[in-house]
Design an enzyme around this catalytic site. Sequence first.
Site, mmCIF file in Angstrom:
data_model
loop_
_atom_site.group_PDB
_atom_site.id
_atom_site.type_symbol
_atom_site.label_atom_id
_atom_site.label_comp_id
_atom_site.label_asym_id
_atom_site.label_seq_id
_atom_site.Cartn_x
_atom_site.Cartn_y
_atom_site.Cartn_z
ATOM 1 N N ARG A 106 1.176 -1.015 -0.264
ATOM 2 C CA ARG A 106 0.295 0.437 0.272
ATOM 3 C C ARG A 106 1.031 1.325 0.050
ATOM 4 O O ARG A 106 2.178 1.407 0.644
ATOM 5 C CB ARG A 106 -0.788 -0.395 1.460
ATOM 6 C CG ARG A 106 -2.056 -0.698 1.321
ATOM 7 C CD ARG A 106 -2.746 -1.342 2.563
ATOM 8 N NE ARG A 106 -4.246 -2.428 1.898
ATOM 9 C CZ ARG A 106 -3.305 -3.751 2.590
ATOM 10 N NH1 ARG A 106 -2.432 -3.940 3.118
ATOM 11 N NH2 ARG A 106 -4.555 -4.426 2.834
ATOM 12 N N HIS A 130 -0.651 -2.254 -4.408
ATOM 13 C CA HIS A 130 0.129 -2.969 -5.527
ATOM 14 C C HIS A 130 0.362 -2.425 -6.921
ATOM 15 O O HIS A 130 -0.314 -2.515 -7.995
ATOM 16 C CB HIS A 130 -0.731 -4.634 -5.869
ATOM 17 C CG HIS A 130 -1.205 -5.588 -4.638
ATOM 18 N ND1 HIS A 130 -0.136 -5.051 -3.788
ATOM 19 C CD2 HIS A 130 -2.063 -6.307 -3.830
ATOM 20 C CE1 HIS A 130 -0.771 -6.595 -2.571
ATOM 21 N NE2 HIS A 130 -1.559 -6.800 -3.040
ATOM 22 N N HIS A 205 2.645 -12.459 -4.694
ATOM 23 C CA HIS A 205 1.780 -12.854 -3.967
ATOM 24 C C HIS A 205 1.524 -14.257 -3.568
ATOM 25 O O HIS A 205 0.483 -14.812 -3.974
ATOM 26 C CB HIS A 205 1.078 -11.631 -4.478
ATOM 27 C CG HIS A 205 -0.412 -11.348 -3.403
ATOM 28 N ND1 HIS A 205 -0.952 -12.772 -2.228
ATOM 29 C CD2 HIS A 205 -0.797 -10.425 -2.459
ATOM 30 C CE1 HIS A 205 -1.974 -12.392 -1.942
ATOM 31 N NE2 HIS A 205 -1.738 -10.725 -1.523
ATOM 32 N N ASP A 277 -3.073 -10.115 8.076
ATOM 33 C CA ASP A 277 -3.318 -9.133 7.139
ATOM 34 C C ASP A 277 -1.741 -7.656 7.148
ATOM 35 O O ASP A 277 -2.336 -6.522 7.237
ATOM 36 C CB ASP A 277 -4.219 -8.408 5.732
ATOM 37 C CG ASP A 277 -3.700 -7.221 4.698
ATOM 38 O OD1 ASP A 277 -2.233 -8.230 3.927
ATOM 39 O OD2 ASP A 277 -4.615 -7.048 4.761
ATOM 40 N N GLU A 343 4.513 -12.820 1.510
ATOM 41 C CA GLU A 343 4.820 -11.435 0.556
ATOM 42 C C GLU A 343 6.403 -11.040 1.425
ATOM 43 O O GLU A 343 5.894 -10.486 1.825
ATOM 44 C CB GLU A 343 4.049 -10.922 0.261
ATOM 45 C CG GLU A 343 2.190 -11.489 -0.432
ATOM 46 C CD GLU A 343 1.302 -10.212 -0.171
ATOM 47 O OE1 GLU A 343 1.640 -9.270 -0.444
ATOM 48 O OE2 GLU A 343 0.369 -10.233 0.884
#
Length: 378
Positions: A106, A130, A205, A277, A343
């Site tokens: 982000r 992304h 990802h 996340d 990631e």
Amino acid sequence: MIRHGAMAIAGLLAATGLAGTGPAQAGTVGQKVFGTTRDGQAVHVFTMTNNKGMRAQVLDYGGIICDVEAPGRDGRMANVILCQKDMANILATGPMSALTGRYANRLLHGFTLDGKHYDLAANPAGVTLHGGRPGYSTRILQTVKTFQTATTAGVTLRLVSPDGDQGFPGTLTVDVTYTLTDDSDFRIDYRATTDKPTVVNLTNHTYYNMAGNGSGSVEPQVLTLMADSYTPTDQNQIPTGEIAPVAGTALDFRSPKPIGKDLRSSEPQMLFGQGYDQNFVLKKSKPGALDLAARLTDPASGRTLELYTTQPGVQIYSSNHLNGTGVTPAGTTLRATDGMALETQHFPDSPNKPNFPSTVLRPGETFTSTTMMHFTVQ
């Protein structure tokens, strides 16, 4: 030593629907048409095998990793990467386990570089995810080369992102090399250059399920992260700039812990992400070293991933938004918690956080990064 019979390997290859029905050929790389895009462009799948009967597959569409097979303690091979059954389903539901850039994760309200501000396409909160659209994950990459050596097989794919693409300055040339080795390693090596100052954050990802693609939730699987701290965010999942300890939080994976143990915690960070996340600050022996970042084990099969990276961070994501529209080669649907994305990358919003490691790339410099998956059995 675990040995794999040719009949067992052949049966697994047929079940995936992603390759021919014959037994794997060790130490090779092959190419064939996988499908077509909406405008009729051919999409190719590259199949790598090693001398242990292990296989990996990559698409030139988005650099998608659609198959990496690893053995369990009973010798049975399974594809531990989440992927869809065919090109039609990828186009309908969006790519998984794909190349992500120009800036993975982000950014808030674009970024300023050398005194000039660059606005990017964003959601109503000003967040670009992304890199924005069109994402690198939805483009056909050029094939630079395929290669075979005594101990490796692989392919190098290239993406040329023009000046102004997604709002970013500079023509960025990205080469991504995927390599399967006889040491049960699958490597991703990134190389990028630019003709103007820009910012770069590249990753794949990749979604993992060590029980196998489409086998159900990863909640029983055990995760360890080589991270004592993380980057807390606001409700829009933009880092505050703080680096905080994981101790005493649901984000503490310093010791092996089932993914589901704290998945439904009411801590604010877990509510912001609707599960896992978050970006973790990896412990590094030195900047840029290829160090162990994470270990993920399926207790039932013993399949274990040891993930190494040169990057300073890893974003973990418990596939919170998978909604059953993705369909695997076995015909099962992919739902929330069916995979864990790991990631390897720079931190989110780094261009706007001076205390975070820099993501600036200038002409004459070369961005390089390596992520390595090593597979063992516990």
